[in-house]
Design an enzyme around this catalytic site. Structure first.
Site, PDB file in Angstrom:
ATOM      1  N   ASP A 146       0.829  -1.203   0.000  1.00  0.00           N
ATOM      2  CA  ASP A 146       0.000   0.000   0.000  1.00  0.00           C
ATOM      3  C   ASP A 146       0.871   1.263   0.000  1.00  0.00           C
ATOM      4  O   ASP A 146       1.864   1.327   0.730  1.00  0.00           O
ATOM      5  CB  ASP A 146      -0.855  -0.029   1.288  1.00  0.00           C
ATOM      6  CG  ASP A 146      -1.808   1.135   1.388  1.00  0.00           C
ATOM      7  OD1 ASP A 146      -2.769   1.161   0.617  1.00  0.00           O
ATOM      8  OD2 ASP A 146      -1.577   2.020   2.242  1.00  0.00           O
ATOM      9  N   GLU A 154       1.393  -0.535  -5.137  1.00  0.00           N
ATOM     10  CA  GLU A 154       0.361   0.438  -5.499  1.00  0.00           C
ATOM     11  C   GLU A 154       1.082   1.665  -6.035  1.00  0.00           C
ATOM     12  O   GLU A 154       1.464   2.560  -5.283  1.00  0.00           O
ATOM     13  CB  GLU A 154      -0.482   0.809  -4.272  1.00  0.00           C
ATOM     14  CG  GLU A 154      -1.677   1.651  -4.664  1.00  0.00           C
ATOM     15  CD  GLU A 154      -2.219   2.537  -3.551  1.00  0.00           C
ATOM     16  OE1 GLU A 154      -3.314   3.078  -3.731  1.00  0.00           O
ATOM     17  OE2 GLU A 154      -1.555   2.703  -2.515  1.00  0.00           O
TER      18      GLU A 154
HETATM   19  C1  NOJ Z   1      -4.244   3.283  -0.617  1.00  0.00           C
HETATM   20  C2  NOJ Z   1      -5.398   2.376  -0.327  1.00  0.00           C
HETATM   21  O1  NOJ Z   1      -5.758   1.693  -1.487  1.00  0.00           O
HETATM   22  C3  NOJ Z   1      -6.505   3.263   0.208  1.00  0.00           C
HETATM   23  O2  NOJ Z   1      -7.731   2.593   0.298  1.00  0.00           O
HETATM   24  C4  NOJ Z   1      -6.059   3.791   1.541  1.00  0.00           C
HETATM   25  O3  NOJ Z   1      -7.031   4.690   2.032  1.00  0.00           O
HETATM   26  C5  NOJ Z   1      -4.717   4.518   1.430  1.00  0.00           C
HETATM   27  N1  NOJ Z   1      -3.769   3.824   0.627  1.00  0.00           N
HETATM   28  C6  NOJ Z   1      -4.109   4.698   2.793  1.00  0.00           C
HETATM   29  O4  NOJ Z   1      -3.666   3.471   3.304  1.00  0.00           O
END
Ligand code: NOJ
Length: 579
Positions: free
Chosen positions: A230, A292
């Site tokens: 993430d 991500e």
């Molecule tokens: C990316 C995640 O996909 C999202 O849902 C989240 O709110 C943020 N990162 C913070 O962790």
């Protein structure tokens, strides 16, 4: 010194294999060409009637996933959490949140998935923890606590005339307003890239890296096949704490738009990832790191693989194809854009594997972003085709295979996602893309027996659901099943089968060939316009017959000999060279 056999046994039993015992990666690892499926655990299947999805619910739906051709599931965070950000605020990294089940349920899920050749991947949040994580509680307790430096604490820049502390700089939270939160107890600010309840870890402290790598080993020892990392580009911040330049204008929260050069993509992150890669490489079975990674172009994306060294992430997400790189989304069915983007991934990633994705839990669903209100199903089939017939690892988001729609709340009092409350009405939050999976036409769509589900079941579940789509040969679900089956069975869709993107077609036609080890070419031709388009196939696949493998609505005849093929509006044709 330990004798070699003893050393190996010890290493095996602790899960932390020594360098000399590290397994050799397979030439074609399982994740290459795999079809991955993101599950938002709150919304997939509730097994105990509390209105919230859970792990046993996922286990009960593995047969469905197997039939869909899924090789791996990525489960959004299911760790203990105050659920401010629905799991992305973790308070215990080595346990399961009771609302999702127990560790035994998790182990059962991994074993049941394995029986169906499905791997389980965890979501791993390394950038921040919950403010209720014992690490942060300790860190906040005093300036001299040993954990103080595990988070990013700074003195105020000064105090205003009312005695209010002034944040160290202009950095902003992705979720609105200053990224600095004042702690009156210790009289310092802490940095949070996301919600106030998500303090950022200080990755300049080696103790943080060590602790987090131990967390990874904990889950690797449990048999997880890898991690989706993430917010990985946000791991480091500029130590000089310089203000970020303003880009002009304001965002949905009324804050100035900033160019996040001092809080995103700092080069130090690559050292961490290269070391993390060694942690996973010490395990057998090709464990994988997925990132991500919203990046502006394919050159930037290549850095996350480690460039030519390929020693960082195996699969940083290519958000360029499905989202035009930004949260706002590209949303235009533009053949030129897709042609150039697929070709760039093929030619500029030094042979690395692209990971394409069109939908996730943070953005309106692809159905809504690309639909034109008239040809919606045909357009969804086009998106599925790009995802499943290019040379890539494909990532689906639950319900995408049904054409589930985004159901954004219409009243602020119904919003669950905090950013929807903070940013209303400009930012309505992410509830719309997180509604319960639509399994059946029954009340609560077969998702739950509870009339009060955590987000309402969409009203269209009476017609749009797994059962009805299984019965309809023209449904989107059946199209996804057909394509994943082709991908598994036809050599032209094997992970290493070359793709050649045809660059000189009519502007609205996206076409490419795939070449299998058996030498047979397969042509994929997509008309992205509302007018018929002609494609001269002879230059690419010769003048022999082409046999239809899949056609969303044409050409309907099974075998085409003509050089000039007419593609009806918004159609897909997949055809194989034959006699
Ligand atoms: C990316 C995640 O996909 C999202 O849902 C989240 O709110 C943020 N990162 C913070 O962790």
């Amino acid at each position: 010194m330990l004798r070699p056999i003893l050393a190996t046994l010890l290493a095996l039993s602790s899960g932390t294999l020594l360098a000399q015992t590290a397994p050799t990666p397979t030439a074609t690892p399982w994740w290459k060409g795999a079809v991955l499926y993101e599950i938002y655990p709150r919304s997939f299947q509730d097994s105990n009637g509390d209105g919230v999805g859970d792990l046993n619910g996922i286990t009960s739906r593995l047969d469905y996933l197997q039939k869909l051709g899924i090789d791996g599931i990525w489960i959004a965070p299911a760790y203990p959490s105050p659920q401010v950000d629905f799991g992305y605020d973790i308070s215990d990294y080595e346990a399961i949140d009771p609302q999702y089940g127990t560790m035994a349920d998790f182990e059962k899920l991994v074993a049941a998935a394995k029986q169906r050749h499905i791997r389980v991947l965890m979501d791993m949040v390394l950038n921040h923890t919950s403010d209720k994580d014992p690490w942060f509680v300790q860190s906040k307790s005093s300036r001299t606590d040993p954990k103080r430096d595990w988070y990013v604490w700074r003195d105020p820049k000064g105090y205003d005339k009312d005695g209010k502390p002034i944040p160290p700089n202009n950095w902003q939270s992705v979720f609105g307003h200053s990224a600095w939160e004042w702690d009156a107890g210790t009289k310092q600010f802490y940095y949070h890239r996301f919600y106030v309840q998500q303090p950022d870890l200080n990755w300049r402290n080696p103790a943080v890296e060590k602790a987090m790598f131990d967390v990874l080993r904990f889950w690797l020892d449990k048999g997880v096949a890898g991690f989706r990392l993430d917010a990985i580009p946000s791991l480091f911040e500029d130590p000089a704490m310089r203000n970020e330049p303003e880009k002009g204008g304001t965002n949905a929260y009324g804050d100035p738009n900033l160019n996040t050069i001092y809080t995103d993509n700092l080069p130090e992150v690559h050292g961490v990832i290269a070391r993390m890669r060694k942690v996973v490489a010490a395990y057998p079975d090709d464990r994988v790191l997925i990132g991500e990674t919203y990046l502006p172009n394919v050159e930037e994306l290549d850095k996350w693989y480690g460039g030519a060294a390929k020693n960082e992430l195996q699969l940083p997400m290519d958000m360029l194809l499905g989202f035009g790189s930004g949260y706002a989304g590209h949303g235009k069915l533009d053949a030129t854009f897709f042609r150039n983007t697929i070709n760039a991934a093929e030619t500029k990633l030094q042979g690395s594997e692209p990971l394409f994705v069109f939908s996730n839990h943070d953005n309106p669903r692809d159905w809504d972003r690309y639909s034109d209100g008239v040809h919606d199903l045909q357009i969804a089939k086009i998106l599925a085709t790009m995802l499943l017939t290019t040379r890539d690892t494909a990532l689906l988001y639950y319900g995408e295979e049904l054409g589930m729609k985004t159901h954004t709340p219409t009243r602020v009092e119904d919003v669950q996602d905090p950013i929807g409350k903070l940013g209303w009405p400009k930012e309505k939050g992410r509830d719309g893309e997180r509604t319960p999976m639509q399994w059946t036409a029954d009340a609560q769509a077969g998702f739950s027996t509870n009339a009060h589900t955590w987000l309402p079941v969409a009203a269209d579940h009476t017609t749009l659901n797994v059962v009805s789509e299984e019965q309809d040969p023209n449904s989107l679900l059946r199209w996804y099943q057909q394509l994943t089956h082709l991908r598994d069975s036809n050599p032209a869709f094997a992970p290493d089968a070359k793709i050649n993107v045809l660059m000189n077609t009519a502007a609205d036609v996206l076409a490419y060939t795939r070449a299998g080890a058996d030498g047979k070419l397969v042509l994929v031709a997509i008309n992205m316009s509302d007018a018929p388009q002609t494609l001269d196939t002879s230059a690419y696949v010769g003048t022999g017959a082409l046999h239809t493998l899949a056609a969303s609505n044409a050409p309907q005849n099974n075998s085409v000999k003509s050089k000039q093929v007419t593609l009806p509006p918004f159609s897909v044709w997949v055809a194989e060279q034959g006699q």
